[in-house]
Write an enzyme that holds these catalytic residues in place. Structure first.
Site, PDB file in Angstrom:
ATOM      1  N   CYS B  58       0.816  -1.212   0.000  1.00 26.39           N
ATOM      2  CA  CYS B  58       0.000   0.000   0.000  1.00 26.39           C
ATOM      3  C   CYS B  58       0.850   1.262   0.000  1.00 26.39           C
ATOM      4  CB  CYS B  58      -0.994  -0.002   1.141  1.00 26.39           C
ATOM      5  SG  CYS B  58      -0.330  -0.596   2.669  1.00 26.39           S
ATOM      6  N   MET B 201     -10.733   1.906  19.415  1.00 28.29           N
ATOM      7  CA  MET B 201      -9.389   1.730  19.929  1.00 28.29           C
ATOM      8  C   MET B 201      -9.354   0.661  21.017  1.00 28.29           C
ATOM      9  SD  MET B 201      -6.687   4.751  20.507  1.00 28.29           S
ATOM     10  CE  MET B 201      -7.776   6.045  20.126  1.00 28.29           C
TER      11      MET B 201
END
Lengths: 273, 428
Positions: B58, B201
């Site tokens: 990526c 998270m």
């Protein structure tokens, strides 16, 4: 004699350097190297102690010179065994230089071979001396471990990673190692005290004679007993255990040296120089 | 010398990465793992490309190749990239970097050691390169030079990782929390976790913890139903919000991320509990804003509280640390580049012939000297004859191999022949 001490110092010096390289470079190979130098150096130190023992006919703890050597040897042996079992490299980093200094100090204090006094040759006395020294070595390492705990705890609590954060193991691990040192040290100390009593009974006809060293040793023993009791029954661990371990060792050091310098008693010649 | 055509094939690297091209362009030029073999074969069809390898992640698209006509090879690569992704060359041309020779070697070493990564020291890139290499191997598009180069790159990466602290420091919030956990507890294995509230998270942290084989995960949510759903996801156990205090007696790590505007856990809650816990340490990770855990608790013995800012602080500090460690890594790369160049220089015809001659000459000379020492009764002239005979033998023995090496060989075969010769006569 001189050459043996020189070789011991040389090997301990190499060990110190290797451990220092490990501290900064964090390469396990250096720690292993330091460990091996320490083992070989300790063999030489053992030879020195053995030689002095053979010369005088008893364990050479009748003056500061010999006492330092025997204490150093015991610390080294205890560390070698524990390091083999639990891999506590960072302890070596700090212990080996201290060992080096102890041997240097011993060589600087005068060495006067003592003529044999028979009182040193009983089984009980030899066991007393050896176990007490082993116990004290363990408790010394427990104290050093406690300092490591405080450093690491400080780093985590204040959220400031210092130099040691990554170099020290986890709090739980340090705490547990300290506990093992204390248990071993306490057991040895207990055996040492008991054999001491038996010896006193045999020689002087009484177990306890209020000798200052006896009193202080009893106090030290009680403190460590309380520390272990607190841990098992009330979970005294972590910071509290570390502080108590340091306090315990401070008292122990006083018992070991301070009593001899400041007070009189039948352990007096132990630190004579 | 750039783009000059040489007889010896040169290593070339053409590509773009997160530093030179925006994400839209990288997306556009990325080559999927299914397409990679096709692209590799296309590249190799070109007469200008000998060996090639394709790396597409990526953050980067890179093509590593060897060629004896750099200019044409570069053009071929550009055309294939354009054709393959249906993007005009002009759109990506100015984002490309082209490294040749040592520069290409250095680049691939730096990339595999993760010195060129967006997050320096991340460990994924090495796996990606290894994968790219095995795909190229499977398609027979790499040969002697690239195989050797890649193997060197792997060992450089390993050296950088073990000899510097480049990968030591956690650089994400969840990693930083785990790293701390491991400095409090010896191991996170079988530690009990309590998750209060939910959030991306927090879930990320839980996932990391599961990988560390933690014990039971309790999930407390104000809406019990949500808690149950989340607990199911982590194979955990949902508890009522009111049960939190009870569970504080048994858990080791608490991750909190509720939307509550007041502290969920305060000093008073914990006062009695630590005795019951036998003072076993407890670690609070508070990723909620506003905070859920009273920061005062951190002052209590055996309790550790980290909030989102503390964790962020660690991450920022760690990134700095990694950059420092990266300098050491660059030194290791430099060393490896020099070594590789030495090998490459030796991998040409002339140096190989010279090395071969020197070796045989040396052997002959030593042997002649030995024999002359034992034949002291011979005259000076006789000695001279012996030396000459040895020299002639060397010349004659080496005549055919030298001719063979000097023959015009194709690049691929040339490398193989040189490699074989060097190995046969142990010239390295």
């Amino acid at each position: 004699m001189k050459i043996l001490i020189f070789i011991t110092l040389f090997l301990y010096g190499l060990s110190t350097i290797a451990y220092a390289c490990h501290l900064f470079g964090r390469n396990q190979r250096f720690a292993d190297l330091g460990y091996w130098f320490l083992i070989i150096g300790s063999l030489f130190l053992g030879a020195i102690v053995f030689q002095e023992a053979a010369q005088s006919g008893h364990i050479p703890v009748h003056n500061l010179h010999g006492t330092l050597l025997v204490a150093g040897l015991m610390i080294a042996l205890v560390f070698i065994v524990f390091q083999y079992r639990i891999k506590f490299n960072i302890l070596g980093v700090f212990m080996v230089p201290i060992l080096f200094l102890m041997v240097i100090t011993a060589t600087l204090t005068p060495y006067t071979p003592l003529h044999t006094k028979n009182i040193f040759n009983s089984f009980w006395l030899i066991t007393h001396i050896i176990t007490i020294f082993i116990g004290e070595a363990c408790l010394a390492l427990a104290c050093a471990t406690a300092f490591f705990y405080l450093i690491q705890e400080h780093a985590i609590k204040t959220k400031t990673k210092g130099f040691f954060f990554n170099r020290l193991p986890s709090l739980e691990w340090i705490d547990h190692s300290g506990y093992i040192f204390i248990i071993t040290g306490f057991t040895a100390l207990t055996i040492g005290l008991i054999t001491g009593f038996i010896y006193a009974e045999l020689i002087w006809g009484r177990f306890w004679s209020w000798d200052p060293k006896e009193v202080w040793a009893g106090g030290t023993w009680l403190l460590y007993a309380a520390l272990l009791h607190g841990r098992i029954s009330a979970g005294w661990r972590g910071r509290k255990a570390a502080l108590l371990s340091i306090a315990g060792f401070a008292i122990l050091l006083f018992t070991f040296f301070g009593v001899n310098f400041l007070m009189k008693g039948h352990h007096g010649e132990f630190t004579a120089f | 010398m750039l783009f000059a055509s040489e007889t010896m094939s040169e290593i070339l690297l053409i590509g773009l990465n997160h530093k030179t091209a925006p994400v839209e362009l990288r997306e556009c030029l990325a080559i999927s793992s299914e397409e990679t073999p096709v692209a590799l074969n296309k590249l190799q069809e070109s007469p200008f490309i000998d060996e090639c390898l394709l790396l597409s992640t990526c953050n980067r698209v890179e093509i590593l190749l060897t060629s004896d006509n750099s200019l044409e090879a570069v053009n071929t690569v550009k055309n294939i990239m354009s054709e393959f992704n249906k993007t005009p060359v002009s759109r990506f041309e100015k984002h490309l970097y082209i490294h040749e020779g040592e520069a290409a070697v250095r680049h691939i070493f730096r990339v595999s050691a993760s010195l060129d990564s967006m997050i320096i020291g991340e460990s994924q890139i090495l796996g990606q390169i290894k994968n790219a290499h095995s795909v190229a191997c499977a398609n027979n598009t790499t040969g002697l030079i690239l195989n050797r180069l890649l193997h060197r790159a792997f060992s450089v990466a390993k050296r950088v990782r073990t000899e510097t602290g480049i990968g030591d420091h956690a650089v994400s919030i969840s990693h930083a929390a785990i790293e701390l956990g491991k400095k409090i507890f010896d191991t996170l294995e079988n530690k009990k976790i309590l998750l209060i509230g939910a959030g991306e998270m927090a879930e990320l942290a839980i996932e990391q913890l599961i990988r560390k084989k933690v014990g039971t995960i309790y999930v407390a949510n104000r809406t019990f139903k949500n808690g149950v759903a989340l607990a199911k996801k982590f194979n955990g156990e949902a508890i009522w919000f009111e049960e939190i205090m009870n569970h504080l007696k048994i858990v080791d790590v608490v991750i909190s991320s509720t939307g509550a505007s007041e502290f969920v856990v305060t000093r008073n809650h914990l006062k009695g509990i630590m005795g019951e816990r036998f003072n076993r340490p407890i670690f609070f990770i508070d990723i909620a804003v506003p905070r859920n855990i009273d920061p005062q608790i951190n002052r209590m013995s055996n309790i550790y509280v980290y909030d989102i800012d503390d964790l962020n602080g660690i991450v920022v500090g760690n990134l700095e640390e990694r950059k420092k460690e990266a300098t050491k890594g660059e030194r290791i790369v430099d060393e490896a580049v020099i070594q590789f160049s030495k090998w490459r220089e030796g991998m040409d015809i002339v140096p190989t012939i010279i090395a071969l001659r020197e070796k045989i000459d040396r052997i002959a000379k030593t042997e002649v000297e030995k024999i002359q020492k034992s034949l002291k009764h011979l005259s000076k002239e006789d000695h001279l004859v012996i030396s000459r005979m040895a020299e002639t033998m060397v010349q004659k023995v080496l005549h055919d191999p030298t001719l063979f090496l000097k023959k015009d060989l194709e690049n691929d075969n040339k490398s193989l022949v040189i490699d074989f010769t060097r190995k046969l006569f142990h010239l390295d």
